[in-house]
Design a protein around this motif. Structure first.
Motif, short mmCIF file in Angstrom:
data_model
loop_
_atom_site.label_atom_id
_atom_site.label_comp_id
_atom_site.label_asym_id
_atom_site.label_seq_id
_atom_site.Cartn_x
_atom_site.Cartn_y
_atom_site.Cartn_z
N PRO A 128 28.96 -13.78 1.87
CA PRO A 128 28.26 -15.06 1.74
C PRO A 128 28.82 -15.90 0.61
O PRO A 128 28.91 -17.12 0.72
CB PRO A 128 26.82 -14.64 1.46
N ALA A 129 29.23 -15.24 -0.49
CA ALA A 129 29.77 -16.00 -1.63
C ALA A 129 31.05 -16.72 -1.24
O ALA A 129 31.28 -17.86 -1.64
CB ALA A 129 30.01 -15.07 -2.80
N GLU A 130 31.88 -16.06 -0.43
CA GLU A 130 33.15 -16.70 -0.01
C GLU A 130 32.85 -17.91 0.88
O GLU A 130 33.45 -18.98 0.71
CB GLU A 130 34.02 -15.70 0.76
N ILE A 131 31.91 -17.73 1.80
CA ILE A 131 31.58 -18.84 2.71
C ILE A 131 30.96 -19.98 1.92
O ILE A 131 31.33 -21.15 2.09
CB ILE A 131 30.64 -18.34 3.83
N GLN A 132 30.05 -19.62 1.02
CA GLN A 132 29.41 -20.67 0.20
C GLN A 132 30.45 -21.42 -0.62
O GLN A 132 30.42 -22.64 -0.72
CB GLN A 132 28.37 -20.02 -0.71
N GLY A 133 31.38 -20.67 -1.20
CA GLY A 133 32.44 -21.28 -2.02
C GLY A 133 33.24 -22.28 -1.20
O GLY A 133 33.57 -23.37 -1.67
N GLY B 73 24.43 -15.11 12.12
CA GLY B 73 23.17 -15.72 11.68
C GLY B 73 23.23 -16.14 10.21
O GLY B 73 22.78 -17.23 9.83
N MET B 74 23.81 -15.26 9.40
CA MET B 74 23.90 -15.56 7.96
C MET B 74 24.81 -16.75 7.72
O MET B 74 24.50 -17.64 6.92
CB MET B 74 24.46 -14.35 7.20
N THR B 75 25.94 -16.76 8.44
CA THR B 75 26.90 -17.86 8.25
C THR B 75 26.23 -19.19 8.57
O THR B 75 26.35 -20.16 7.81
CB THR B 75 28.13 -17.66 9.16
N SER C 181 13.47 -21.15 -11.30
CA SER C 181 13.34 -19.95 -10.46
C SER C 181 13.93 -20.19 -9.08
O SER C 181 13.71 -21.23 -8.48
CB SER C 181 11.87 -19.57 -10.32
N ARG C 182 14.64 -19.19 -8.59
CA ARG C 182 15.28 -19.33 -7.28
C ARG C 182 14.28 -18.94 -6.21
O ARG C 182 13.77 -17.81 -6.22
CB ARG C 182 16.51 -18.42 -7.23
N PRO C 183 13.99 -19.84 -5.28
CA PRO C 183 13.03 -19.46 -4.23
C PRO C 183 13.60 -18.33 -3.38
O PRO C 183 14.80 -18.29 -3.12
CB PRO C 183 12.87 -20.74 -3.41
N SER D 182 13.36 -17.92 -0.35
CA SER D 182 13.90 -18.39 0.93
C SER D 182 15.39 -18.72 0.84
O SER D 182 16.09 -18.73 1.85
CB SER D 182 13.13 -19.62 1.38
N THR D 183 15.89 -18.95 -0.38
CA THR D 183 17.31 -19.31 -0.49
C THR D 183 18.23 -18.09 -0.50
O THR D 183 19.45 -18.24 -0.48
CB THR D 183 17.57 -20.13 -1.77
N VAL D 184 17.62 -16.90 -0.55
CA VAL D 184 18.47 -15.70 -0.46
C VAL D 184 18.46 -15.27 1.00
O VAL D 184 17.40 -14.98 1.57
CB VAL D 184 17.94 -14.56 -1.36
N ILE D 185 19.64 -15.28 1.58
CA ILE D 185 19.71 -15.01 3.02
C ILE D 185 19.84 -13.50 3.24
O ILE D 185 20.82 -12.87 2.85
CB ILE D 185 20.88 -15.78 3.65
N LEU D 186 18.79 -12.97 3.82
CA LEU D 186 18.70 -11.52 4.02
C LEU D 186 17.70 -11.32 5.15
O LEU D 186 16.88 -12.21 5.42
CB LEU D 186 18.18 -10.88 2.72
N GLY E 181 26.13 -3.09 -1.75
CA GLY E 181 26.91 -3.88 -0.78
C GLY E 181 28.13 -4.46 -1.47
O GLY E 181 28.25 -4.39 -2.70
N PRO E 182 29.02 -5.05 -0.68
CA PRO E 182 30.25 -5.61 -1.28
C PRO E 182 29.95 -6.75 -2.25
O PRO E 182 28.84 -7.29 -2.23
CB PRO E 182 31.02 -6.15 -0.06
N PRO E 183 30.91 -7.08 -3.09
CA PRO E 183 30.68 -8.17 -4.05
C PRO E 183 30.35 -9.49 -3.34
O PRO E 183 30.85 -9.75 -2.25
CB PRO E 183 32.01 -8.31 -4.78
N GLY E 184 29.51 -10.28 -3.96
CA GLY E 184 29.19 -11.62 -3.44
C GLY E 184 28.30 -11.62 -2.22
O GLY E 184 28.36 -12.54 -1.40
N THR E 185 27.45 -10.60 -2.10
CA THR E 185 26.59 -10.57 -0.92
C THR E 185 25.13 -10.87 -1.26
O THR E 185 24.26 -10.81 -0.40
CB THR E 185 26.69 -9.21 -0.19
N GLY E 186 24.83 -11.15 -2.53
CA GLY E 186 23.49 -11.62 -2.88
C GLY E 186 22.62 -10.65 -3.65
O GLY E 186 21.41 -10.88 -3.78
N LYS E 187 23.20 -9.61 -4.21
CA LYS E 187 22.39 -8.61 -4.93
C LYS E 187 21.76 -9.22 -6.19
O LYS E 187 20.56 -9.10 -6.42
CB LYS E 187 23.25 -7.39 -5.28
N SER E 188 22.59 -9.89 -6.99
CA SER E 188 22.07 -10.50 -8.22
C SER E 188 21.11 -11.63 -7.88
O SER E 188 20.08 -11.81 -8.53
CB SER E 188 23.19 -11.04 -9.09
N SER E 189 21.44 -12.39 -6.82
CA SER E 189 20.59 -13.52 -6.44
C SER E 189 19.20 -13.02 -6.06
O SER E 189 18.19 -13.63 -6.45
CB SER E 189 21.19 -14.26 -5.26
N LEU E 190 19.14 -11.91 -5.33
CA LEU E 190 17.84 -11.38 -4.93
C LEU E 190 17.04 -10.91 -6.15
O LEU E 190 15.83 -11.14 -6.24
CB LEU E 190 18.01 -10.23 -3.93
#
Ligand SMILES: Nc1ncnc2c1ncn2[C@@H]1O[C@H](COP(=O)(O)OP(=O)(O)OP(=O)(O)O)[C@@H](O)[C@H]1O
Length: 650
Positions: free
Chosen positions: A513-518, A445-447, A252-254, A256-260, A299-308
């Motif tokens: 966020p996905a681009e930065i994480q990548g 802040g997110m970065t 399970s993804r905590p 806290s790891t989803v930045i929002l 929101g745009p792709p790779g911003t954390g929708k599925s992660s949340l």
């Protein structure tokens, strides 16, 4: 002609046999000869060489055979009677998850390990993999990793008893595990469908069987307690029947790891907690309000929708059922049957609800002709009414599923989209969507939070220290821990400083966020390099984007040009046809021209004018041969639209 004696295969009198002294066989041998041709030869040989008279044993053999037959019949009849009157039986469905649950339990029992004939598997779930396929379930189990070679250890083997009856003891009761071949065999059946499994106990009260099943389920679920089980809507292999396929069981993804935004996150958790509370369900029921809740993440792709969504499912220990509306399998019928199969309490994630057909409004879709396939991209959903002929998902079809009888109450529905502006109001009205969460591109802040998430050292990052087996004294242990804490504090301070530096370099609201994480993942063991090379990443990403945009624009331009060309071609053909028809009509309405030249030259003129028009040029007046008054009037009368007033004037 041969006498009966000559033709008889029996030994002659000289052999001195009691049964061969006569000229005919004994009746029992004659019967045996009918059923087993050649038996008399065999019996004769036995008699001649071994001096054993089989004739004496035949009645005994016959009696034994008959008794065996009777016993088989009687015993199976008696067993059926005992089973139906004195035993309790549970039949296990092989196409249900209970199959995997039970087999996991059976594989751990001693009677399985001591079975002389058994089935061996590396993955017990593989027998019905289309439904409950569970690859790498124990991926993160530490014992699966070989510390020395740092490679994954080989999977263990699971043994389950093979076909037959197997007795075992459970809670002081004698139980029977039976695995048999399915009576209805056919070649289309999957392996798991070709067997039947049951467990029986003596006595008319099946409590022990129920306890066994509950225990098996509990053990099975314990394994998944810290995991989120992910199911995807798909088609069964080789069929058009939709099903939920268990594709993964992830730690399970905590949250806290989803930045929002923290407040948004907390509001979401509070809302779902309140919704899942039993008192809320009663509240809904008392007021006649359908008990369901929907959330829209956009929101745009790779911003954390599925992660949340995954984090939410993990937080509330619910399974998540994902279906993408852009998949070709999405049509009203299959989506409806998938929804009908959902359990009562779960998270349903509908991805890409901005897909083609669902972006039109209901009014539009009602007014539209059903044959709107011109605008359709293969594999996408279409608009139109619920019964559209293409069989693809329409907006009203989706709304029916979300609100209709097939929709399970008690689920948490999450819809995601990249384009909220394209959605129909009906789809996101309150009652269907109760909370909307916006996901944006990364700000400063997110970065910096993403940077810290990647580089900060966390518990469990280091491999356990197994180098020495000698016990450590408490004071030494304390000292070691203090040193560790000090080192970690220093590391954290360094990472925080680098995170600030990094986020200052990355322009806000430009990268997901996905681009930065990548990008950061490329330097996951070297934070300094990640900071040093970020400008290069920014320049390169911008360049790539520009190229992509240009390429897309070029493709779009080409597609438009092609569409225009086709349209022009069609128009030209249409006009030509009209000209032909006009010519035909005129020649019919006029008395026949003795020369015939005038009519044909006029038609040729018309054709030429049309061609010029279709090619976009002005019709050439000079080239037009003189027309007499009558002919000119004829043109105007027809009003066929292909002679412009100016060109018709002399
Ligand atoms: N806000 C965020 N917080 C933490 N991680 C994020 C965030 N946004 C994206 N990521 C990371 O980026 C990757 C992709 O994210 P995710 O799939 O959740 O994006 P998405 O918005 O659902 O994208 P899409 O619209 O394409 O489905 C994941 O590995 C995730 O960890």
């Amino acid at each position: 002609m041969a006498t009966p004696q000559e033709s008889s295969p029996w030994p002659t009198e000289s052999a001195g046999s009691a049964y061969s002294t006569g000229t005919s066989q004994s009746p029992q041998l004659a019967i045996l000869e009918v059923f087993f041709p050649g038996f008399s030869v065999f019996a004769g040989a036995v008699h001649r060489y071994l001096h054993i008279d089989l004739n004496v044993y035949i009645p005994v053999l016959l009696v034994i055979g008959a008794l065996t037959l009777v016993w088989n019949y009687v015993s199976s009849y008696l067993w059926d009677q005992v089973e139906s009157h004195l035993m309790s039986v549970v039949d296990i469905r092989t196409d249900d998850e209970i199959y995997n649950i039970l087999m996991a339990w059976v594989a751990k029992q001693t009677f399985s390990r001591s079975a002389r004939r058994f089935v061996v598997n590396t993955n017990l779930n593989s027998r019905s993999w289309f439904l409950w396929y569970d690859y790498d379930d124990d991926d993160d189990d530490e014992h699966d990793i070989d510390e020395v070679t740092n490679s994954r250890k080989k999977k263990g083997l699971a043994y389950t008893p093979s076909f037959g009856s197997h007795y075992f003891w459970y809670r002081g009761r004698l139980l029977l595990f039976r695995r048999t071949a399915n009576r209805e065999q056919n070649s289309f059946m999957l392996v798991s469908e070709r067997e039947e499994i049951s467990i029986s106990c003596f006595g008319r009260n099946p409590w022990v069987l129920k306890e066994l099943l509950l225990e098996a389920r509990q053990i099975y679920q314990q394994k998944d307690e810290r995991k989120t089980q992910i199911y995807r809507g798909t088609l069964k292999p080789g069929s058009t029947e939709p099903t939920w396929q268990r594709c993964m069981s992830r730690a399970s993804r905590p949250f806290s790891t989803v930045i929002l935004n923290e407040k948004t996150k907390q509001d979401l958790i509070d809302d779902v907690t309140d919704y899942l509370c039993p008192a809320t369900q009663r509240w809904y029921a008392n007021r006649g309000i359908p008990y369901r809740r929907g959330y829209l993440l956009y929101g745009p792709p790779g911003t954390g929708k599925s992660s949340l969504s995954l984090a939410l499912a993990g937080f509330f220990k619910m399974r998540i059922y994902i279906v993408s509306l852009s998949s070709i399998t999405s049509n009203e019928e299959s989506l409806g049957s998938l929804f009908a199969e959902l359990p009562r309490r779960c998270v349903v994630l509908l991805e890409d609800i901005d897909t083609a057909g669902l972006t039109h409004t209901r009014e539009e879709s009602q007014n539209q002709p059903t044959d709107d396939t011109d605008d359709m991209v293969p594999g996408q959903l279409t608009t139109g009414n619920a019964n559209n002929n293409s069989g693809r998902l329409s907006l009203s079809g989706l709304l029916n599923i979300l609100d209709g009888v097939a929709s399970q109450e008690g689920r948490v529905l999450i819809m995601t989209t990249n384009h909220i502006e394209k959605l129909d109001k009906a789809l996101i009205r309150p009652g269907r969507v109760d909370m909307i969460v916006n996901f944006g591109l990364a700000d400063e802040g997110m970065t910096s939070a993403i940077f810290r998430a990647i580089f900060a050292s966390l518990d469990g990052d280091e491999a356990p220290d197994n180098t020495s087996d000698t016990p450590i004294r408490p004071e030494e242990k304390e000292k070691l821990e203090a040193e560790k804490a000090k080192k970690r504090a220093a590391d954290d301070a360094r990472v925080n400083a680098l995170a600030e530096e990094f986020s200052a370099k990355v322009p806000a609201h430009e990268f997901s966020p996905a681009e930065i994480q990548g990008y950061l993942m490329k330097y996951k063991r070297n934070a300094n390099e990640a900071v040093a090379n970020v400008e290069e990443f920014i320049t390169q990403t911008r360049k790539d984007r520009k190229e992509k945009e240009l390429k897309e624009a070029e493709e779009k331009r080409k597609a438009e040009a092609k569409a225009k060309e086709e349209k022009d071609k069609k128009e030209k053909e249409k006009k030509e046809k009209e000209a032909e028809e006009a010519k035909k009509k005129e020649s019919e309405s006029k008395p026949a021209d003795p020369t015939g030249a005038s009519a044909s030259s006029e038609a040729a003129d018309q054709k030429e004018v049309i061609q010029k028009e279709a090619e976009g040029g002005e019709p050439s007046v000079e080239k037009k041969p003189e027309v007499n008054g009558e002919k000119k009037a004829g043109h105007e009368r027809q009003d066929s639209g292909y002679v412009t007033p100016s060109s018709a004037e002399p």
